[in-house]
Design a protein around this motif. Structure first.
Motif, PDB file in Angstrom:
ATOM      1  N   UNK A  96       3.564   6.813  12.986  1.00 40.15           N
ATOM      2  CA  UNK A  96       2.568   7.833  12.663  1.00 40.15           C
ATOM      3  C   UNK A  96       2.085   7.695  11.223  1.00 40.15           C
ATOM      4  N   UNK A  97       2.999   7.381  10.317  1.00 39.60           N
ATOM      5  CA  UNK A  97       2.599   7.158   8.930  1.00 39.60           C
ATOM      6  C   UNK A  97       1.645   5.972   8.816  1.00 39.60           C
ATOM      7  N   UNK A  98       1.861   4.981   9.673  1.00 36.99           N
ATOM      8  CA  UNK A  98       0.981   3.812   9.660  1.00 36.99           C
ATOM      9  C   UNK A  98      -0.418   4.172  10.142  1.00 36.99           C
ATOM     10  N   UNK A  99      -0.521   5.205  10.981  1.00 34.98           N
ATOM     11  CA  UNK A  99      -1.854   5.658  11.420  1.00 34.98           C
ATOM     12  C   UNK A  99      -2.584   6.305  10.256  1.00 34.98           C
ATOM     13  N   UNK A 100      -1.901   7.175   9.511  1.00 32.53           N
ATOM     14  CA  UNK A 100      -2.561   7.851   8.389  1.00 32.53           C
ATOM     15  C   UNK A 100      -2.876   6.891   7.246  1.00 32.53           C
ATOM     16  N   UNK A 101      -2.137   5.773   7.182  1.00 27.98           N
ATOM     17  CA  UNK A 101      -2.435   4.766   6.147  1.00 27.98           C
ATOM     18  C   UNK A 101      -3.312   3.634   6.700  1.00 27.98           C
ATOM     19  N   UNK A 102      -3.803   3.816   7.937  1.00 26.90           N
ATOM     20  CA  UNK A 102      -4.736   2.886   8.589  1.00 26.90           C
ATOM     21  C   UNK A 102      -4.136   1.507   8.854  1.00 26.90           C
ATOM     22  N   UNK A 103      -2.806   1.445   8.975  1.00 25.17           N
ATOM     23  CA  UNK A 103      -2.141   0.186   9.319  1.00 25.17           C
ATOM     24  C   UNK A 103      -1.982   0.036  10.829  1.00 25.17           C
TER      25      UNK A 103
END
Length: 722
Positions: A577-584
């Protein structure tokens, strides 16, 4: 040029309005004006979530009835709907947003606040690219903080990734719940159990933690052990010392062998003071409160539930007395520290004892700009209430304000200072150690001395002795028993949820959970516990949490699929989920992984459950429990079918044959003409066909009370005025 401010709920909108010079109330919104606002500005609001994910039956009516053949449920495109009771307000918000040139997102300053706002804007189907979107980001609802926030609005699009993350979490939880709950419910139904068994990404591992603790307590076998202590007599003064290094012995035989080896005897023998060490020590005040640490402390002191504490802190936030509650930080920035210093005299008015607040320079234990990301710790606002005003708040809110105030002021006080004395005594070939503390400066502890619930540390004062001094030691074996683990309370469970990473072996998983504060979030943990209690999985007994029979069955079922019970699953989800908010990572990519997980459990769990002897035994045990409960609830034989039993169904009395091949639908109400019918009256009805004359009925026509008998005519309840 029209500007629309979107608040999360009416009370939040009112707080903004109170900060502005002028406002006019309209239906579902306000027209406002103030020097910090553009001309033609309106404030409107949601009722929390105006937009929700559609339920499965809104995709296809076949999902109204749960069936294993319908699983998995994977919509091609996720639908969002507006609940019927919120449609009128949604239309008002939609119309205003459509006309707006600038939209100011002013929902709660967190991830869920973004979800609420962007979900509304998306559902309104307006061209967001044609609008200027700004973001209000504040930590207090005080007038000064609100006006400052509107002067320093942020770019709203910078927070869009947080919405994508929150929405992905929402859909992920939907996929797990809407597939997992029917799966386990139907499989357990096949095994002979009724009721709905709810599965959740956060609630299931949380329940399992309590289950494991209950299991550890249940399976605990106390074992005896022995300690050796020495009562030292030095010139008519006594103190107690323990072996150094400390040792415990499994049995008395091992203790006696040790004593023989070290030339020790039971009873009295001589010895010498080998060493006396004195050291001045200091203890800093507690860290400032995050929501979890405040919930834990309030539960420990006052046994308040996590949700009651959250609501109380929210009320104090809306009353402008405390800062934003849903924070995971224990730090403040220098900005907050400076206003606290300026208002120290006002806060001191709440204290009945004098305390020196001399430390008015920032201490990194409490003040660290780099450690504050979204929100700082919970502290007092600049608005200092009078004692009279605070006394009008509910008791829990008063207690919370006072505790936050004292904990915050403690960072300005001296450290607690004490002199630690360590005496090492030589007896035979063994060393015995005694430690005593003598307070030198109470420091910050004075702030908490008024609390009756505050457990005072026991101070042990040791007598003055000198190195080489002869003493007499009375040695006595001390038999004790090992103690079982302590049951969870809501406070300790909230802490366990937050620090779940400590239970993991995988270092990467620990790191992820540490960054994301474990299972759940500050905003959701209280609700998770409420859901588990409401569904009957968690029981509270004298502030201690235990798992119910139904909860045990669910735990035994889900433990066959470890990813459903392990914090590791949460860790992996949080990382993605953190990767979604950081566009990864994209939302689509993540949801595909969730679908694979759901498909796996749908494929594996039926076989796992059939092969589990442990689950089979638990199902049998729960069926016995349910049957006994049903027997206890039986009032008598059904007067209609003559084979079923009349039992208490909760809201009415009904026949147990309601699911028979030829169902019996006979039932009796619990309330009739405004009078509650007790079990005695119901028993008379089904055994005698009538009751004695009962008092307290109320006529629908006249509103007058009257007395009458009851009888059953043609299978229905009626009055008997004969």
């Amino acid at each position: 040029m029209t500007t629309v401010i979107l608040a999360e709920k009416p009370s939040q909108a009112r707080s903004y309005i109170e900060a502005f010079k002028n406002s006019t109330k309209k239906q579902g919104y306000y027209a406002v004006s103030d020097p910090v606002l553009p001309n033609e500005t309106f404030i409107t609001y949601g009722f929390g979530h105006l937009v929700e994910l559609a339920t499965p039956e809104q995709y296809d009516t076949k999902y109204k009835q749960w069936a294993l053949s319908n699983l998995p449920i994977f919509p091609e495109k996720y639908k969002f709907t507006v609940p019927t009771d919120k449609k009128a307000q949604f239309k008002i918000v939609k119309d205003l947003l459509s006309k707006a040139d600038t939209i100011i997102v002013a929902t709660d300053s967190d991830r869920e606040g973004e979800n609420i706002a962007w979900s509304i804007m998306t559902q309104a189907k307006i061209n967001l690219k044609s609008k200027e979107i700004k973001r209000l980001w504040i930590n207090s609802l005080e007038k000064e903080a609100i006006l400052k926030g509107f002067k320093e609005l942020k770019n709203g699009w910078d927070y869009y990734p947080a919405y994508q993350e929150a929405q992905t979490r929402q859909i992920s939880d939907w996929l797990v719940g809407m597939n997992g709950s029917p799966l386990y419910t139907l499989l357990l139904k096949e095994a002979g159990l009724h009721g709905v068994y709810s599965i959740g990404r956060v609630q299931t591992p949380t329940l399992y933690m309590v289950y494991q603790r209950d299991l550890a307590i249940q399976n605990f076998n106390p074992e005896p052990y022995f300690e050796l202590k020495a009562e030292i007599l030095a010139e008519q003064e006594k103190f107690v010392a323990k072996l150094d290094p400390y040792q415990r012995f499994k049995d008395e035989k091992g203790l006696l062998a040790f004593m023989s080896e070290k030339r020790l005897e039971k009873g009295s023998q001589s010895g010498l003071i080998k060493d006396v060490q004195k050291q001045t020590k200091k203890t800093s005040s507690p860290r400032l409160f995050s929501l979890s640490s405040l919930q834990s402390e309030i539960n420990k002191r006052y046994h308040a539930s996590a949700s009651d504490t959250l609501q109380a802190v929210q009320n104090l936030y809306e009353a402008k007395l405390l800062t934003y509650p849903r924070t995971d930080s224990n730090y403040i920035t220098e900005q907050e520290f400076n206003y606290l210093v300026e208002d120290l005299n006002g806060y001191l008015g709440f204290l009945s004892k004098d305390v020196s607040l001399n430390h008015q320079e920032p201490n990194k234990r409490y003040v660290n700009d780099k450690k504050v990301q979204e929100h700082h710790a919970i502290i007092m606002t600049k608005t200092v209430p009078t004692q009279e005003k605070l006394s009008k708040f509910p008791a829990l809110e008063q207690r919370i304000y006072n505790l936050v105030l004292r904990t915050t002021l403690a960072m300005f006080a001296d450290p607690y200072e004490y002199e630690e004395t360590v005496i090492l005594t030589s007896v035979g070939d063994a060393i015995f150690k005694a430690t005593g503390n003598v307070p030198k400066n109470q420091g910050w502890k004075i702030l908490f001395s008024e609390y009756k619930t505050e457990k005072q540390e026991e101070e042990t004062t040791l007598p003055p002795v000198e190195v080489g001094q002869s003493i007499n030691a009375n040695l006595a074996p001390d038999q004790k028993m090992t103690k079982p683990p302590v049951p969870f309370t809501e406070g300790t469970l909230i802490t366990a949820m937050k620090t779940a990473g400590k239970t993991l072996d995988d270092e990467e998983a620990q790191s992820i959970l540490k960054d994301n504060e474990g299972i759940g979030t500050e905003a959701t943990r209280a609700n998770v516990l409420d859901v588990l209690k409401k569904r009957g999985y968690l029981l509270t007994e004298k502030n201690k949490l235990h798992v119910s029979q139904q909860g045990i069955t669910l735990c035994k079922a889900v433990e066959l699929e470890p990813l459903l019970t392990s914090p590791e699953m949460t860790a992996k989800w949080e990382k993605a989920l953190k990767q979604i908010s950081s566009k990864e990572r994209t939302q689509e990519n993540f949801l595909e992984q969730v679908k694979k997980f759901v498909s796996k459990i749908i494929h594996d769990v039926p076989t796992q459950m059939k092969q589990s002897d442990s689950l089979t035994l638990q199902v049998a045990s729960q069926k016995d429990t349910e049957q006994q409960a049903e027997l206890d609830a039986q009032i008598g034989v059904c007067p209609i079918c003559k084979t079923g039993k009349i039992v208490d169904k909760g809201k009415f009395y009904g026949c147990t044959n309601y699911k028979a091949p030829e169902p019996c639908t006979f039932s009796l109400p619990k309330k009739w003409s405004e009078k509650t019918l007790g079990k005695t009256a119901i028993k008379d009805l089904i055994t005698k066909g009538t009751t004695t004359k009962l008092k307290g009925f109320k006529s629908k026509k006249t509103g007058k009370k009257f007395d009458a008998k009851l009888t059953i005519k043609e299978g229905k309840l009626s009055f008997d005025f004969g």
